[in-house]
Design a protein around this motif. Structure first.
Motif, PDB file in Angstrom:
ATOM      1  N   SER A 120       0.457  -0.855  -0.309  1.00  0.00           N
ATOM      2  CA  SER A 120      -0.069  -0.144  -0.013  1.00  0.00           C
ATOM      3  C   SER A 120       0.517   0.910  -0.140  1.00  0.00           C
ATOM      4  O   SER A 120       0.857   2.642  -0.903  1.00  0.00           O
ATOM      5  CB  SER A 120      -1.140  -0.193   1.086  1.00  0.00           C
ATOM      6  OG  SER A 120       0.027  -0.285   2.099  1.00  0.00           O
ATOM      7  N   PHE A 121       1.324   1.711   0.851  1.00  0.00           N
ATOM      8  CA  PHE A 121       3.092   2.563   0.843  1.00  0.00           C
ATOM      9  C   PHE A 121       2.997   2.747  -0.351  1.00  0.00           C
ATOM     10  O   PHE A 121       3.803   4.349  -0.727  1.00  0.00           O
ATOM     11  CB  PHE A 121       3.607   2.814   2.192  1.00  0.00           C
ATOM     12  CG  PHE A 121       4.636   2.285   1.982  1.00  0.00           C
ATOM     13  CD1 PHE A 121       5.169   0.937   2.590  1.00  0.00           C
ATOM     14  CD2 PHE A 121       6.009   3.158   1.659  1.00  0.00           C
ATOM     15  CE1 PHE A 121       7.274   0.489   1.761  1.00  0.00           C
ATOM     16  CE2 PHE A 121       7.116   2.797   1.143  1.00  0.00           C
ATOM     17  CZ  PHE A 121       7.485   0.784   1.487  1.00  0.00           C
ATOM     18  N   GLN A 122       4.130   1.395  -1.104  1.00  0.00           N
ATOM     19  CA  GLN A 122       4.766   1.920  -2.174  1.00  0.00           C
ATOM     20  C   GLN A 122       4.029   3.008  -3.210  1.00  0.00           C
ATOM     21  O   GLN A 122       4.791   3.774  -4.005  1.00  0.00           O
ATOM     22  CB  GLN A 122       4.819   0.907  -2.953  1.00  0.00           C
ATOM     23  CG  GLN A 122       6.157  -0.159  -2.160  1.00  0.00           C
ATOM     24  CD  GLN A 122       6.692  -1.196  -2.944  1.00  0.00           C
ATOM     25  OE1 GLN A 122       5.928  -1.854  -3.050  1.00  0.00           O
ATOM     26  NE2 GLN A 122       7.590  -1.712  -2.662  1.00  0.00           N
ATOM     27  N   ILE A 123       2.130   3.013  -3.832  1.00  0.00           N
ATOM     28  CA  ILE A 123       1.984   3.237  -4.495  1.00  0.00           C
ATOM     29  C   ILE A 123       0.918   4.563  -3.534  1.00  0.00           C
ATOM     30  O   ILE A 123      -0.053   5.597  -4.795  1.00  0.00           O
ATOM     31  CB  ILE A 123       1.631   3.198  -5.787  1.00  0.00           C
ATOM     32  CG1 ILE A 123       1.287   1.068  -5.460  1.00  0.00           C
ATOM     33  CG2 ILE A 123       2.448   2.194  -6.955  1.00  0.00           C
ATOM     34  CD1 ILE A 123      -0.338   1.450  -4.909  1.00  0.00           C
ATOM     35  N   SER A 124       0.593   4.335  -2.667  1.00  0.00           N
ATOM     36  CA  SER A 124      -0.555   4.339  -2.021  1.00  0.00           C
ATOM     37  C   SER A 124      -0.570   6.280  -1.752  1.00  0.00           C
ATOM     38  O   SER A 124      -1.195   6.431  -1.154  1.00  0.00           O
ATOM     39  CB  SER A 124      -1.711   4.029  -1.214  1.00  0.00           C
ATOM     40  OG  SER A 124      -0.669   3.561  -0.196  1.00  0.00           O
ATOM     41  N   ALA A 125       0.745   6.407  -1.414  1.00  0.00           N
ATOM     42  CA  ALA A 125       1.603   7.864  -0.930  1.00  0.00           C
ATOM     43  C   ALA A 125       0.228   9.128  -1.465  1.00  0.00           C
ATOM     44  O   ALA A 125       0.594   9.185  -2.503  1.00  0.00           O
ATOM     45  CB  ALA A 125       2.721   8.453  -1.134  1.00  0.00           C
ATOM     46  N   THR A 126      -0.088   9.157  -0.724  1.00  0.00           N
ATOM     47  CA  THR A 126      -0.759  10.963  -1.732  1.00  0.00           C
ATOM     48  C   THR A 126      -0.388  12.344  -1.824  1.00  0.00           C
ATOM     49  O   THR A 126      -0.108  12.410  -0.932  1.00  0.00           O
ATOM     50  CB  THR A 126      -2.654  11.257  -1.173  1.00  0.00           C
ATOM     51  OG1 THR A 126      -2.513  11.426   0.116  1.00  0.00           O
ATOM     52  CG2 THR A 126      -3.367   9.763  -0.792  1.00  0.00           C
ATOM     53  N   LYS A 178     -10.255   8.919   5.536  1.00  0.00           N
ATOM     54  CA  LYS A 178     -10.938   9.419   4.108  1.00  0.00           C
ATOM     55  C   LYS A 178      -9.282   9.584   2.891  1.00  0.00           C
ATOM     56  O   LYS A 178      -9.517   8.768   1.857  1.00  0.00           O
ATOM     57  CB  LYS A 178     -11.974  10.460   3.972  1.00  0.00           C
ATOM     58  CG  LYS A 178     -12.756  10.578   4.405  1.00  0.00           C
ATOM     59  CD  LYS A 178     -14.248   8.783   3.769  1.00  0.00           C
ATOM     60  CE  LYS A 178     -15.448   9.217   4.594  1.00  0.00           C
ATOM     61  NZ  LYS A 178     -16.501   8.267   3.927  1.00  0.00           N
ATOM     62  N   LYS A 179      -8.458   9.674   4.216  1.00  0.00           N
ATOM     63  CA  LYS A 179      -6.990   9.709   3.362  1.00  0.00           C
ATOM     64  C   LYS A 179      -6.326   8.219   3.487  1.00  0.00           C
ATOM     65  O   LYS A 179      -6.600   7.634   2.221  1.00  0.00           O
ATOM     66  CB  LYS A 179      -5.875  10.694   4.941  1.00  0.00           C
ATOM     67  CG  LYS A 179      -6.462  12.671   3.615  1.00  0.00           C
ATOM     68  CD  LYS A 179      -5.465  13.186   4.638  1.00  0.00           C
ATOM     69  CE  LYS A 179      -5.656  14.049   4.640  1.00  0.00           C
ATOM     70  NZ  LYS A 179      -4.602  14.925   5.351  1.00  0.00           N
ATOM     71  N   ARG A 180      -6.771   7.111   4.024  1.00  0.00           N
ATOM     72  CA  ARG A 180      -6.630   5.982   4.179  1.00  0.00           C
ATOM     73  C   ARG A 180      -7.180   5.153   3.011  1.00  0.00           C
ATOM     74  O   ARG A 180      -7.271   4.226   1.800  1.00  0.00           O
ATOM     75  CB  ARG A 180      -6.895   4.901   5.259  1.00  0.00           C
ATOM     76  CG  ARG A 180      -6.108   5.894   6.775  1.00  0.00           C
ATOM     77  CD  ARG A 180      -4.007   5.654   6.241  1.00  0.00           C
ATOM     78  NE  ARG A 180      -3.519   4.689   5.559  1.00  0.00           N
ATOM     79  CZ  ARG A 180      -3.062   3.888   6.928  1.00  0.00           C
ATOM     80  NH1 ARG A 180      -2.647   4.452   7.686  1.00  0.00           N
ATOM     81  NH2 ARG A 180      -2.309   2.838   5.653  1.00  0.00           N
ATOM     82  N   GLU A 216     -13.559   0.864  11.735  1.00  0.00           N
ATOM     83  CA  GLU A 216     -14.511   0.200  11.958  1.00  0.00           C
ATOM     84  C   GLU A 216     -15.134   0.356  10.431  1.00  0.00           C
ATOM     85  O   GLU A 216     -15.442  -0.552   8.999  1.00  0.00           O
ATOM     86  CB  GLU A 216     -15.999   0.337  12.066  1.00  0.00           C
ATOM     87  CG  GLU A 216     -17.044  -1.090  12.493  1.00  0.00           C
ATOM     88  CD  GLU A 216     -18.198  -0.853  12.415  1.00  0.00           C
ATOM     89  OE1 GLU A 216     -19.458  -1.579  12.022  1.00  0.00           O
ATOM     90  OE2 GLU A 216     -18.686  -0.377  13.943  1.00  0.00           O
ATOM     91  N   PRO A 217     -15.354   1.380   9.918  1.00  0.00           N
ATOM     92  CA  PRO A 217     -15.227   2.054   7.913  1.00  0.00           C
ATOM     93  C   PRO A 217     -14.234   0.730   7.358  1.00  0.00           C
ATOM     94  O   PRO A 217     -13.790   0.411   6.178  1.00  0.00           O
ATOM     95  CB  PRO A 217     -15.524   2.920   7.907  1.00  0.00           C
ATOM     96  CG  PRO A 217     -16.078   3.482   9.083  1.00  0.00           C
ATOM     97  CD  PRO A 217     -15.490   2.987  10.430  1.00  0.00           C
ATOM     98  N   ILE A 218     -12.963   0.940   7.994  1.00  0.00           N
ATOM     99  CA  ILE A 218     -11.645   1.376   7.014  1.00  0.00           C
ATOM    100  C   ILE A 218     -11.828  -0.330   6.894  1.00  0.00           C
ATOM    101  O   ILE A 218     -11.371  -1.164   5.990  1.00  0.00           O
ATOM    102  CB  ILE A 218     -10.256   1.363   7.748  1.00  0.00           C
ATOM    103  CG1 ILE A 218     -10.175   2.845   6.991  1.00  0.00           C
ATOM    104  CG2 ILE A 218      -9.180   0.876   7.218  1.00  0.00           C
ATOM    105  CD1 ILE A 218     -10.598   3.227   5.406  1.00  0.00           C
ATOM    106  N   THR A 219     -11.968  -0.879   7.738  1.00  0.00           N
ATOM    107  CA  THR A 219     -11.830  -2.275   8.112  1.00  0.00           C
ATOM    108  C   THR A 219     -13.101  -3.578   7.126  1.00  0.00           C
ATOM    109  O   THR A 219     -13.198  -3.999   6.599  1.00  0.00           O
ATOM    110  CB  THR A 219     -12.362  -2.994   9.515  1.00  0.00           C
ATOM    111  OG1 THR A 219     -11.675  -2.640  10.727  1.00  0.00           O
ATOM    112  CG2 THR A 219     -12.089  -4.691   9.792  1.00  0.00           C
TER     113      THR A 219
END
Length: 250
Positions: free
Chosen positions: A85-91, A153-155, A185-188
């Motif tokens: 995730s962190f490799q391509i999801s850094a916004t 929301k950023k996640r 809970e929403p992210i889960t």
């Protein structure tokens, strides 16, 4: 095809005389959500870096769909469908949600660095970007700059950019870290939703998240596999309880 989407065989990483990861064997069954847990300092992040080829192992092998990817670079394994995730999801904070996902889509179709192209040239990607934003609960936020989103929301946006690479195997490094209770809970639920048709390996300190999501759990301690099993099995293992009680900072 192997029953396992991702495997580590004898995976080892030493720094000088220190074994950060030692002889780790890991099998992540295709289509499952598998957790990698352990006290701080257990070697979880190093293991993730080895699996995604951010680090080169001192010894051992990494297999994706039964294919040995040990000697490949991180960009090559990402193209094969193994994405952390962190490799391509850094916004990009000052780009809109739509623009962030579109940049990830460009990287997947080989136009990521063609900055001279007009916006019209990338307009065909907008529909897919909107679909991905809707999938993670960001419909209607397409024109919102990433910096204006709440932490949760950023996640979600980060997960959307990860999905833009159409991963077969997603490695999520502490996706609920730093979140308030209202965001966990929403992210889960989102992780559970996007796991359909994919394999997920997750590092997560929140054990309630692990218990609700993960079918199989591998516990690391001092860079080695301490045990593996279901949540019910590992959470009652005396060695696991002792390891957590005696953990030190990573």
């Amino acid at each position: 095809m192997s029953d396992y989407a991702l495997e580590a065989r004898g995976l080892t990483k030493t720094f000088g005389g220190f074994h950060a990861v030692k002889d780790v064997n890991l099998k992540v069954r295709r289509g499952s959500i598998h957790a990698l847990i352990g006290p701080n300092g257990a070697g979880k992040t190093t293991c993730f870096n080895l699996l995604t080829k951010t680090l080169t192992p001192t010894a051992g092998q990494v297999l994706l769909d039964g294919q040995d990817i040990t000697k490949l670079r991180s960009a090559q394994v990402a193209k094969l469908g193994l994405v952390r995730s962190f490799q391509i999801s850094a916004t990009f904070p000052h780009l809109t949600c739509l623009e962030n996902v579109r940049v990830a889509l460009q990287s997947n179709n080989g136009t990521a660095f063609q900055f001279w192209r007009s916006l019209k040239a990338v307009e065909p990607l907008n529909q897919r970007a909107r679909e991905l934003l809707a999938q993670v609960g960001l419909a209607g936020r397409e024109e919102t700059p990433a910096t204006e989103l709440s932490y949760g929301k950023k996640r979600a946006l980060e997960i959307a950019t990860t999905l833009a690479l159409d991963p077969k195997v997603m490695l999520l490094d502490e996706p609920t870290a730093g979140m308030g209770h209202e965001d966990v809970e929403p992210i889960t639920d989102l992780i559970r939703k996007v796991s359909a048709g994919r394999t997920i390996l997750i590092v997560e300190h929140n054990l309630s998240v692990v218990s609700s999501l993960c079918e199989r759990i591998t516990v690391l301690q001092h860079g080695e596999v301490l045990t593996e099993g279901t949540y019910a099995e590992v959470s009652t293992d005396p060695e696991v309880i002792t390891a957590y009680m005696g953990g030190v900072d990573d």
